[in-house]
Design a protein around this motif. Structure first.
Motif, PDB file in Angstrom:
ATOM      1  N   THR A   3       0.843  -1.193   0.000  1.00  0.00           N
ATOM      2  CA  THR A   3       0.000   0.000   0.000  1.00  0.00           C
ATOM      3  C   THR A   3       0.881   1.246   0.000  1.00  0.00           C
ATOM      4  O   THR A   3       1.923   1.291   0.650  1.00  0.00           O
ATOM      5  CB  THR A   3      -0.904   0.028   1.243  1.00  0.00           C
ATOM      6  OG1 THR A   3      -0.080  -0.009   2.414  1.00  0.00           O
ATOM      7  CG2 THR A   3      -1.853  -1.163   1.240  1.00  0.00           C
ATOM      8  N   ILE A   4       0.486   2.255  -0.748  1.00  0.00           N
ATOM      9  CA  ILE A   4       1.228   3.510  -0.826  1.00  0.00           C
ATOM     10  C   ILE A   4       0.665   4.470   0.206  1.00  0.00           C
ATOM     11  O   ILE A   4      -0.530   4.781   0.204  1.00  0.00           O
ATOM     12  CB  ILE A   4       1.109   4.118  -2.242  1.00  0.00           C
ATOM     13  CG1 ILE A   4       1.676   3.138  -3.278  1.00  0.00           C
ATOM     14  CG2 ILE A   4       1.859   5.456  -2.293  1.00  0.00           C
ATOM     15  CD1 ILE A   4       1.508   3.623  -4.698  1.00  0.00           C
ATOM     16  N   LYS A   5       1.534   4.876   1.104  1.00  0.00           N
ATOM     17  CA  LYS A   5       1.095   5.787   2.151  1.00  0.00           C
ATOM     18  C   LYS A   5       0.806   7.165   1.565  1.00  0.00           C
ATOM     19  O   LYS A   5       1.524   7.652   0.696  1.00  0.00           O
ATOM     20  CB  LYS A   5       2.163   5.892   3.237  1.00  0.00           C
ATOM     21  CG  LYS A   5       2.381   4.594   4.011  1.00  0.00           C
ATOM     22  CD  LYS A   5       3.405   4.818   5.110  1.00  0.00           C
ATOM     23  CE  LYS A   5       3.594   3.531   5.916  1.00  0.00           C
ATOM     24  NZ  LYS A   5       4.593   3.711   7.002  1.00  0.00           N
ATOM     25  N   SER A   6      -0.260   7.762   2.026  1.00  0.00           N
ATOM     26  CA  SER A   6      -0.613   9.103   1.564  1.00  0.00           C
ATOM     27  C   SER A   6       0.373  10.125   2.126  1.00  0.00           C
ATOM     28  O   SER A   6       0.899   9.963   3.218  1.00  0.00           O
ATOM     29  CB  SER A   6      -2.036   9.457   2.012  1.00  0.00           C
ATOM     30  OG  SER A   6      -2.128   9.416   3.422  1.00  0.00           O
ATOM     31  N   PHE A   7       0.622  11.140   1.335  1.00  0.00           N
ATOM     32  CA  PHE A   7       1.578  12.177   1.732  1.00  0.00           C
ATOM     33  C   PHE A   7       1.005  12.977   2.893  1.00  0.00           C
ATOM     34  O   PHE A   7      -0.163  13.366   2.881  1.00  0.00           O
ATOM     35  CB  PHE A   7       1.866  13.086   0.535  1.00  0.00           C
ATOM     36  CG  PHE A   7       2.916  14.112   0.824  1.00  0.00           C
ATOM     37  CD1 PHE A   7       4.250  13.764   0.869  1.00  0.00           C
ATOM     38  CD2 PHE A   7       2.562  15.429   1.063  1.00  0.00           C
ATOM     39  CE1 PHE A   7       5.227  14.708   1.128  1.00  0.00           C
ATOM     40  CE2 PHE A   7       3.523  16.380   1.326  1.00  0.00           C
ATOM     41  CZ  PHE A   7       4.867  16.018   1.360  1.00  0.00           C
ATOM     42  N   ASN A   8       1.835  13.205   3.889  1.00  0.00           N
ATOM     43  CA  ASN A   8       1.413  13.934   5.081  1.00  0.00           C
ATOM     44  C   ASN A   8       1.596  15.439   4.842  1.00  0.00           C
ATOM     45  O   ASN A   8       2.701  15.973   4.955  1.00  0.00           O
ATOM     46  CB  ASN A   8       2.229  13.465   6.290  1.00  0.00           C
ATOM     47  CG  ASN A   8       1.667  14.006   7.592  1.00  0.00           C
ATOM     48  OD1 ASN A   8       0.780  14.846   7.598  1.00  0.00           O
ATOM     49  ND2 ASN A   8       2.181  13.500   8.701  1.00  0.00           N
ATOM     50  N   TYR A   9       0.507  16.099   4.486  1.00  0.00           N
ATOM     51  CA  TYR A   9       0.582  17.529   4.181  1.00  0.00           C
ATOM     52  C   TYR A   9       0.783  18.376   5.429  1.00  0.00           C
ATOM     53  O   TYR A   9       1.180  19.545   5.332  1.00  0.00           O
ATOM     54  CB  TYR A   9      -0.687  17.970   3.445  1.00  0.00           C
ATOM     55  CG  TYR A   9      -0.774  17.417   2.049  1.00  0.00           C
ATOM     56  CD1 TYR A   9      -0.111  18.057   0.996  1.00  0.00           C
ATOM     57  CD2 TYR A   9      -1.497  16.265   1.782  1.00  0.00           C
ATOM     58  CE1 TYR A   9      -0.176  17.542  -0.288  1.00  0.00           C
ATOM     59  CE2 TYR A   9      -1.562  15.747   0.497  1.00  0.00           C
ATOM     60  CZ  TYR A   9      -0.894  16.395  -0.538  1.00  0.00           C
ATOM     61  OH  TYR A   9      -0.951  15.891  -1.809  1.00  0.00           O
ATOM     62  N   SER A  10       0.537  17.822   6.594  1.00  0.00           N
ATOM     63  CA  SER A  10       0.747  18.595   7.821  1.00  0.00           C
ATOM     64  C   SER A  10       2.230  18.922   8.029  1.00  0.00           C
ATOM     65  O   SER A  10       2.575  19.944   8.622  1.00  0.00           O
ATOM     66  CB  SER A  10       0.194  17.835   9.030  1.00  0.00           C
ATOM     67  OG  SER A  10       0.889  16.612   9.210  1.00  0.00           O
ATOM     68  N   VAL A  11       3.097  18.039   7.523  1.00  0.00           N
ATOM     69  CA  VAL A  11       4.536  18.289   7.624  1.00  0.00           C
ATOM     70  C   VAL A  11       4.902  19.556   6.868  1.00  0.00           C
ATOM     71  O   VAL A  11       5.632  20.421   7.356  1.00  0.00           O
ATOM     72  CB  VAL A  11       5.335  17.082   7.092  1.00  0.00           C
ATOM     73  CG1 VAL A  11       6.826  17.397   7.081  1.00  0.00           C
ATOM     74  CG2 VAL A  11       5.050  15.848   7.918  1.00  0.00           C
ATOM     75  N   VAL A  12       4.364  19.677   5.653  1.00  0.00           N
ATOM     76  CA  VAL A  12       4.621  20.865   4.844  1.00  0.00           C
ATOM     77  C   VAL A  12       4.055  22.100   5.529  1.00  0.00           C
ATOM     78  O   VAL A  12       4.685  23.171   5.542  1.00  0.00           O
ATOM     79  CB  VAL A  12       4.003  20.706   3.433  1.00  0.00           C
ATOM     80  CG1 VAL A  12       4.232  21.964   2.600  1.00  0.00           C
ATOM     81  CG2 VAL A  12       4.583  19.485   2.747  1.00  0.00           C
ATOM     82  N   PHE A  13       2.900  21.963   6.122  1.00  0.00           N
ATOM     83  CA  PHE A  13       2.254  23.090   6.783  1.00  0.00           C
ATOM     84  C   PHE A  13       3.107  23.631   7.920  1.00  0.00           C
ATOM     85  O   PHE A  13       3.268  24.854   8.080  1.00  0.00           O
ATOM     86  CB  PHE A  13       0.878  22.649   7.314  1.00  0.00           C
ATOM     87  CG  PHE A  13       0.168  23.713   8.100  1.00  0.00           C
ATOM     88  CD1 PHE A  13      -0.478  24.757   7.470  1.00  0.00           C
ATOM     89  CD2 PHE A  13       0.162  23.675   9.493  1.00  0.00           C
ATOM     90  CE1 PHE A  13      -1.126  25.748   8.198  1.00  0.00           C
ATOM     91  CE2 PHE A  13      -0.477  24.652  10.231  1.00  0.00           C
ATOM     92  CZ  PHE A  13      -1.126  25.691   9.579  1.00  0.00           C
ATOM     93  N   PHE A  14       3.699  22.731   8.719  1.00  0.00           N
ATOM     94  CA  PHE A  14       4.499  23.168   9.861  1.00  0.00           C
ATOM     95  C   PHE A  14       5.905  23.624   9.440  1.00  0.00           C
ATOM     96  O   PHE A  14       6.505  24.473  10.090  1.00  0.00           O
ATOM     97  CB  PHE A  14       4.606  22.045  10.895  1.00  0.00           C
ATOM     98  CG  PHE A  14       3.354  21.846  11.695  1.00  0.00           C
ATOM     99  CD1 PHE A  14       2.957  22.780  12.648  1.00  0.00           C
ATOM    100  CD2 PHE A  14       2.542  20.737  11.485  1.00  0.00           C
ATOM    101  CE1 PHE A  14       1.801  22.602  13.381  1.00  0.00           C
ATOM    102  CE2 PHE A  14       1.374  20.556  12.218  1.00  0.00           C
ATOM    103  CZ  PHE A  14       1.004  21.485  13.172  1.00  0.00           C
ATOM    104  N   LEU A  15       6.436  23.054   8.354  1.00  0.00           N
ATOM    105  CA  LEU A  15       7.772  23.429   7.905  1.00  0.00           C
ATOM    106  C   LEU A  15       7.784  24.694   7.062  1.00  0.00           C
ATOM    107  O   LEU A  15       8.813  25.376   6.995  1.00  0.00           O
ATOM    108  CB  LEU A  15       8.403  22.291   7.091  1.00  0.00           C
ATOM    109  CG  LEU A  15       8.923  21.086   7.867  1.00  0.00           C
ATOM    110  CD1 LEU A  15       9.456  20.031   6.912  1.00  0.00           C
ATOM    111  CD2 LEU A  15      10.025  21.494   8.838  1.00  0.00           C
ATOM    112  N   PHE A  16       6.674  25.005   6.442  1.00  0.00           N
ATOM    113  CA  PHE A  16       6.658  26.126   5.490  1.00  0.00           C
ATOM    114  C   PHE A  16       7.086  27.460   6.105  1.00  0.00           C
ATOM    115  O   PHE A  16       7.891  28.175   5.493  1.00  0.00           O
ATOM    116  CB  PHE A  16       5.270  26.259   4.858  1.00  0.00           C
ATOM    117  CG  PHE A  16       5.168  27.419   3.908  1.00  0.00           C
ATOM    118  CD1 PHE A  16       5.721  27.337   2.636  1.00  0.00           C
ATOM    119  CD2 PHE A  16       4.548  28.599   4.290  1.00  0.00           C
ATOM    120  CE1 PHE A  16       5.646  28.409   1.754  1.00  0.00           C
ATOM    121  CE2 PHE A  16       4.471  29.675   3.428  1.00  0.00           C
ATOM    122  CZ  PHE A  16       5.022  29.579   2.149  1.00  0.00           C
ATOM    123  N   PRO A  17       6.585  27.863   7.296  1.00  0.00           N
ATOM    124  CA  PRO A  17       7.017  29.164   7.842  1.00  0.00           C
ATOM    125  C   PRO A  17       8.530  29.243   8.041  1.00  0.00           C
ATOM    126  O   PRO A  17       9.160  30.247   7.685  1.00  0.00           O
ATOM    127  CB  PRO A  17       6.269  29.247   9.179  1.00  0.00           C
ATOM    128  CG  PRO A  17       5.095  28.368   9.011  1.00  0.00           C
ATOM    129  CD  PRO A  17       5.555  27.242   8.151  1.00  0.00           C
TER     130      PRO A  17
END
Length: 293
Positions: A3-17
């Motif tokens: 199974t392909i794990k879905s990308f965790n967009y929360s990581v991008v959200f917290f790293l972006f700033p």
């Protein structure tokens, strides 16, 4: 079936700033300085004139650049060992937990939170040959009073003393954290075997703090290469340019003489020098580790 794990967009959200601020204030200025170093840019004209390696050629022939660089190197070579050794001594003396030691830890670390202007104001008064505490002490001991900030033989020493008082507390805290990670039972076993304190220091303390000392050394060298505030406020680079450091010369060239292209070339050189020294330290560390394995 895998199974392909879905990308965790929360990581991008917290790293972006953080990444946005890092790119804008760290990465972009670095590449912009490299780009500007190939141009003549004086802030008084509307455009930039491509000059190729002319700024770097000028830099290599500039005696003021080399004197400023060697003054910076002198500061690094003199101050770094003192800041590490004295920080280690303070850390060892204050390693045991007690109310008295907690008060001393706070007292030694407190100067680090001061701004450079406050620190240099304090030491500028301290070094005053007529009214300063150091001058009064020399007079009381019937010793010749030294003009610390105007004598070319003592001006750099005055800057090192000021920097030592200001920043040694930070190194002390890092080394103290490393000391507290050492198992106390090792020292107990050593005392049972009849080892002296200097045996403990050279065979237990120093080897156990090796990684911490290496970290402190790298951080201290990088910080010392960037010295500017203490010099600019205390001595303005004098007397006779004996304390002018490279950051000060870059600042004066770029914002006083409006030669941003040439200032950018010197800034790139300073970055490469710090990068090379850090790389040499890390390579040497890696080779020693591989040799032991």
């Amino acid at each position: 079936m895998r199974t392909i794990k879905s990308f965790n967009y929360s990581v991008v959200f917290f790293l972006f700033p953080f990444m946005a601020i890092y790119l804008v204030f760290q990465i972009f200025p670095l590449f912009h300085a490299l780009f500007a170093s190939f141009f003549k840019w004086d802030l008084l004209t509307s455009g930039m004139t491509f000059k190729g390696l002319a700024n770097y050629t000028r830099m290599l022939k500039d005696p003021t650049f080399w004197s400023s660089f060697f003054n910076t190197l002198k500061f690094v070579l003199y101050s770094t060992p003192l800041l590490i050794i004295i920080g280690l001594i303070f850390a060892i003396l204050l390693n045991k937990k007690s109310k008295v030691n907690s008060s001393f830890r706070t007292a030694f670390f407190a100067p680090y939170v001061f701004s450079v202007s406050v620190t240099t104001l304090i030491w500028g008064f301290m070094f005053n040959p007529q009214k300063g505490l150091i001058g009064k002490a020399f007079t009381f001991l019937d010793l010749p009073v030294i003009n610390w900030l105007t004598d070319p033989h003592f001006a750099m020493a005055a800057i090192i003393i000021c920097t030592l008082w200001w920043t040694v507390g930070f190194n002390m805290i890092l080394l103290l954290a490393g000391l507290q990670d050492i198992d106390p039972f090792i020292y107990e076993a050593s005392s049972i075997d009849g080892a002296k304190w200097y045996h403990d220091f050279f065979h237990i303390t120093v080897p156990s703090l090796k990684r911490t000392i290496e970290l402190v050394a790298i951080l201290q060298i990088i910080a010392s290469f960037q010295i500017f505030g203490q010099v600019y406020i205390l001595t303005k680079g004098g007397p006779g340019g004996t304390t002018r450091v490279l950051i000060q010369y870059i600042y004066e060239t770029g914002f006083r003489d409006y030669q941003l292209g040439y200032a950018s070339a010197m800034a790139v050189f300073l970055f490469l020098a710090m990068f090379a020294i850090s790389l040499i330290q890390l390579t040497f560390k890696s080779e020693k580790k591989n040799a032991k394995e």
